[in-house]
Design a protein around this motif. Sequence first.
Motif, PDB file in Angstrom:
ATOM      1  N   LEU A 133       0.839  -1.195   0.000  1.00  0.00           N
ATOM      2  CA  LEU A 133       0.000   0.000   0.000  1.00  0.00           C
ATOM      3  C   LEU A 133       0.878   1.251   0.000  1.00  0.00           C
ATOM      4  N   PRO A 152      -0.910   3.450   3.553  1.00  0.00           N
ATOM      5  CA  PRO A 152      -1.630   2.591   4.500  1.00  0.00           C
ATOM      6  C   PRO A 152      -2.188   3.334   5.705  1.00  0.00           C
ATOM      7  N   GLU A 193      -4.108   5.635   8.477  1.00  0.00           N
ATOM      8  CA  GLU A 193      -5.530   5.768   8.775  1.00  0.00           C
ATOM      9  C   GLU A 193      -6.042   7.198   8.643  1.00  0.00           C
ATOM     10  N   ASP A 197      -9.818   5.081  -2.698  1.00  0.00           N
ATOM     11  CA  ASP A 197      -9.704   4.085  -1.638  1.00  0.00           C
ATOM     12  C   ASP A 197      -8.229   3.779  -1.418  1.00  0.00           C
ATOM     13  N   ASN A 198      -7.656   4.344  -0.361  1.00  0.00           N
ATOM     14  CA  ASN A 198      -6.218   4.143  -0.132  1.00  0.00           C
ATOM     15  C   ASN A 198      -5.873   2.693   0.181  1.00  0.00           C
ATOM     16  N   LYS A 199      -6.835   1.896   0.631  1.00  0.00           N
ATOM     17  CA  LYS A 199      -6.574   0.489   0.915  1.00  0.00           C
ATOM     18  C   LYS A 199      -6.558  -0.356  -0.357  1.00  0.00           C
ATOM     19  N   ARG A 200      -6.863   0.274  -1.493  1.00  0.00           N
ATOM     20  CA  ARG A 200      -6.780  -0.405  -2.790  1.00  0.00           C
ATOM     21  C   ARG A 200      -5.807   0.317  -3.734  1.00  0.00           C
TER      22      ARG A 200
END
Length: 341
Positions: free
Chosen positions: A144, A147, A149, A160-163
């Motif tokens: 990532l 990553p 929060e 979407d930072n998690k993707r």
Amino acid sequence: MKYINQPIRKKDAMQLVQGKPLFLDDLARPDSLIVKVLRSPHANALIKEIKTDKALKIPGIEAIFTYHDVPDHRFTLAGQTYPEPSPYDRQILDRHVRFVGDPVAIIAGETEECVNKALKLIKVKYKVLPALLDFHAAKDNEILVHPEENWRSLCPVGADNKRNLCASETDSHGDVDQILSECDVVIDQVYHTKANQQAMMEPFGTACYMDAYGRLNIFSSTQIVFHVRRIIANALGIPKSKIRVTKPRIGGGFGAKQTAVSEVYPAFVTWKTGKPSKMIFTREESQIASSPRHEMEMHVRVGAMNNGKIRAIDVYTLSNTGAYGEHGPTTVGLSGHKSIP
């Protein structure tokens, strides 16, 4: 008919042909602190330790700042109307560096010579992480880029930072596959445009000072005067009323200076020290640590009839916004929006 269909001389025409307009570096206060940044040699790494004690002993060094010294909230450098489509993914300095050239420390000193010496004496230990170097493999990768929060997207742009997604969207009108199947001719091609640097004549540069009213004055070679005011207020965590931004005639921008590339570092130095400062990018810094046009890959299908009538266009664009998302959502959108009636 005094003005219509008549040649009108530009206000600055004579000054231009006489070479009178000056670059920002010529206009900065002579007592300005010289500001430079130490840059990461790694494409993806965490800072384990950073030592500045020896560098601080260099005569003429005013201050050295690391990620320990800056606000921990995120912002964007994109010059866009609020709320910006670009994600809030930046910090002034971050423990996590994401590209070769990402800032690690800010150094301010009385002369360029002492600042250059200090740069060589800062010692940094990194935990080097696997790097994503192919934008085809970025989406839904276990590596990532962001990553954290406290990453934020203010607008519904499919981020979407998690993707590893800065933005994503599907926009359509009609059944494109059905129409393509009815066409006499279908062209199906993949086109690739590389990232390119605008390479304007004047590099990025900013000078700052505090005025008699306690305002941070920013004098910058920029295309986004009003946006810079908001961006710096967000970065420093201070009211916009405490900031005044002006610009000279700039030596080219071509879109590169629609991002606040250089402003935040001298602004932070002046806000912290109370002293005037300036940062002028080298040509190398302008190439490796600015805001080039995004690399893109476009899969295009066009369907037409034998009489020349185009009946369907299908475009899928993959854009490489790099380590940070400035202008990512808007530039990728432009590749398709203007093709749809």
